[in-house]
Design a protein around this motif. Structure first.
Motif, short mmCIF file in Angstrom:
data_model
loop_
_atom_site.label_atom_id
_atom_site.label_comp_id
_atom_site.label_asym_id
_atom_site.label_seq_id
_atom_site.Cartn_x
_atom_site.Cartn_y
_atom_site.Cartn_z
N GLN A 171 7.77 2.85 9.42
CA GLN A 171 7.09 1.60 8.58
C GLN A 171 8.31 0.52 8.41
N ILE A 172 7.66 -0.76 7.94
CA ILE A 172 8.47 -1.93 8.04
C ILE A 172 9.11 -2.36 6.51
N LEU A 181 5.65 -11.30 5.30
CA LEU A 181 5.45 -9.78 4.54
C LEU A 181 3.95 -9.46 4.65
N PRO A 182 3.03 -10.28 4.46
CA PRO A 182 1.56 -9.49 4.60
C PRO A 182 1.24 -9.11 5.85
N GLU A 189 -0.08 -0.30 6.61
CA GLU A 189 -1.28 0.19 6.19
C GLU A 189 -2.18 0.95 7.49
N MET A 190 -1.96 0.23 8.63
CA MET A 190 -2.39 0.66 9.74
C MET A 190 -1.58 2.11 10.13
N GLN A 192 -0.05 4.08 8.32
CA GLN A 192 -0.11 5.17 7.51
C GLN A 192 -1.68 5.70 7.92
N GLN A 193 -2.86 4.80 8.17
CA GLN A 193 -3.90 5.35 8.43
C GLN A 193 -4.03 6.14 10.01
N ILE A 194 -3.28 5.43 10.82
CA ILE A 194 -3.31 6.30 12.14
C ILE A 194 -2.51 7.55 12.08
N ARG A 195 -1.40 7.72 11.30
CA ARG A 195 -0.74 8.75 10.99
C ARG A 195 -1.49 9.90 10.47
#
Length: 426
Positions: A171-172, A181-182, A189-190, A192-195
């Motif tokens: 995570q960053i 930041l965006p 988010e990417m 988290q979804q891949i994990r």
């Protein structure tokens, strides 16, 4: 990354320096060297021109002399000029004398008035120093602006490298004032979804291998016993029962694969769901009609006073309702109640049964794939995918599913956003 930082920094810095230096040169050439600085000497030359030539020197000697601005008159024949230079009575000709002084020439009749040598602006070097300091300040400001950007991009690069090394929990964390930041939030988010997908994949693989192993072992054992049941003196009734058990094992594996394919297809087709206006009451009646059985608890359907519509895929919505009804029939004892409600914010459909209830520690996990409560002994014959399919369907419809359960009362509720006149089809 360093090349990006250096190129951006040099671009901005050289732009400031180049534009500023150009504007400063234009200012000096257009303003500081303008004719307004030469006006007194031109006016004095015009005054001398009105005096007879033989009296000009006497008149000039009577003036108060300024050592920093000496004046003298000479014959024009004593002045040697380059071919491109020309003396006039209305314009001053400037000639350098060394690096620090200059001479001013202006024609007065047949004579030439010479002013100088005059010291060139003594503050010129200091002004250049201040100018350099000014532009270095600009460069420093640019550095202050660029450096955090370079630092954050370096953090993004490191996080991407770690993620590429299968560190799925990467995570960053950046400052809320960061310019990227965006991008960092999108990366998180990417990640988290891949994990989640990878964890689900591992979990599904382990669960599938475990679920298939049991019926497959029974089938292998049954195949080994087939010769005994195929003898002429074998009991036909026992043989039919044996074949029925084999069919049940095959059906169990087919159901598992069907649910697994449904769950996987919902993951890959979230963006391909066909959204339309659906009559929720009609879909519920269809599901009840398909699943009504004399061996299960009777179903009581409390219909809404007015038609209720939702935006969704009718097939998937009906599948979610069927899964909940099947779940209620599996655990319900004497009654199953279905009720549709509509408020200003949302539409809900609740299915309640009078089963033994779901323990508190399991209520937060039952929507995970292949999870089955160990405390439920009666009727827990599913594969643990039904509720996970429901949750995935509701996520795809921007809705949710909840559960409330105590001893003798279990209620699953589906929620959809309210349909308005401005709601658009996806």
């Amino acid at each position: 990354m360093k090349r990006l930082f250096i190129s951006l920094y040099l671009l901005v810095s050289l732009s400031f320096l180049g534009i500023g230096w150009t504007l400063d040169s234009i200012w000096q050439n257009s303003v500081e060297d303008s004719g307004a600085m030469d006006a007194p000497l031109v006016a004095f030359a015009q005054l001398l021109a009105k005096i007879p030539q033989q009296d000009r020197k006497k008149y000039l000697d009577q003036l108060d002399h300024n050592a920093e601005y000496p004046l003298k008159l000479v014959d024009a024949s004593q002045i040697s000029l380059s071919p491109e230079s020309e003396l006039t009575s209305g314009q001053i000709l400037i000639a350098s004398q060394g690096d620090d002084h200059e001479l001013h020439f202006i024609k007065v009749g047949q004579q030439v008035l010479i002013a100088g040598p005059i010291e060139i602006d003594p503050m010129a070097s200091l002004r250049s120093l201040f100018t350099l300091f000014f532009y270095l300040s600009f460069a420093l400001v640019t550095l202050i602006w660029v450096w955090p950007l370079s630092r954050d991009l370096k953090t993004l690069k490191s996080a991407t490298r770690e993620f590429g090394q299968a560190k799925w929990d990467t995570q960053i964390e950046l400052s809320p004032r960061s310019q990227v930041l965006p991008l960092a939030m999108t990366f998180n988010e990417m990640s988290q979804q891949i994990r989640t997908l990878i964890e689900n994949q591992k979990h599904l693989s382990n669960a599938v291998s475990h679920e298939i192993r049991t019926p497959l072992a029974r089938l292998k054992f049954a195949i080994a016993l087939i010769p005994q049941y195929c003898q002429s003196n074998s009991d036909p009734a026992r043989r039919d029962e044996f074949l029925d058990e084999m069919q049940q094992d095959i059906k169990e594996m087919e159901n598992l694969l069907e649910e697994l394919l449904t769950y996987a297809s919902l993951e890959s087709k979230q963006k391909d769901i066909l959204f339309e206006h659906c009559a929720l009451e009609l879909l519920t009646e269809q599901a009840i009609e398909k699943l009504a059985s004399s061996v299960s608890a009777p179903i009581e359907f409390i219909k809404p006073s007015e038609p209720v519509y939702i935006i969704g895929d009718s097939l998937l919505v009906e599948r979610a309702i069927q899964n909940l009804i099947t779940n209620a029939q599996r655990f319900g004892r004497q009654s199953i109640k279905i009720e549709i409600k509509q408020s200003e914010q949302q539409v809900s459909l609740s299915i309640t049964d009078d089963g033994q209830g779901i323990p508190i520690e399991d209520q937060g996990k039952i929507f995970e794939p292949f999870y089955r409560s160990q405390s439920i002994q009666n009727g827990n014959k599913g594969h643990g995918l039904g509720l996970a399919i429901i949750k995935r369907i509701m996520d795809g419809h921007e809705g949710k599913v909840t559960v409330e359960s105590t001893a003798g009362h279990t209620c699953f509720t589906l929620y959809w956003p309210i349909v308005t006149s401005t709601t658009s089809h996806k």
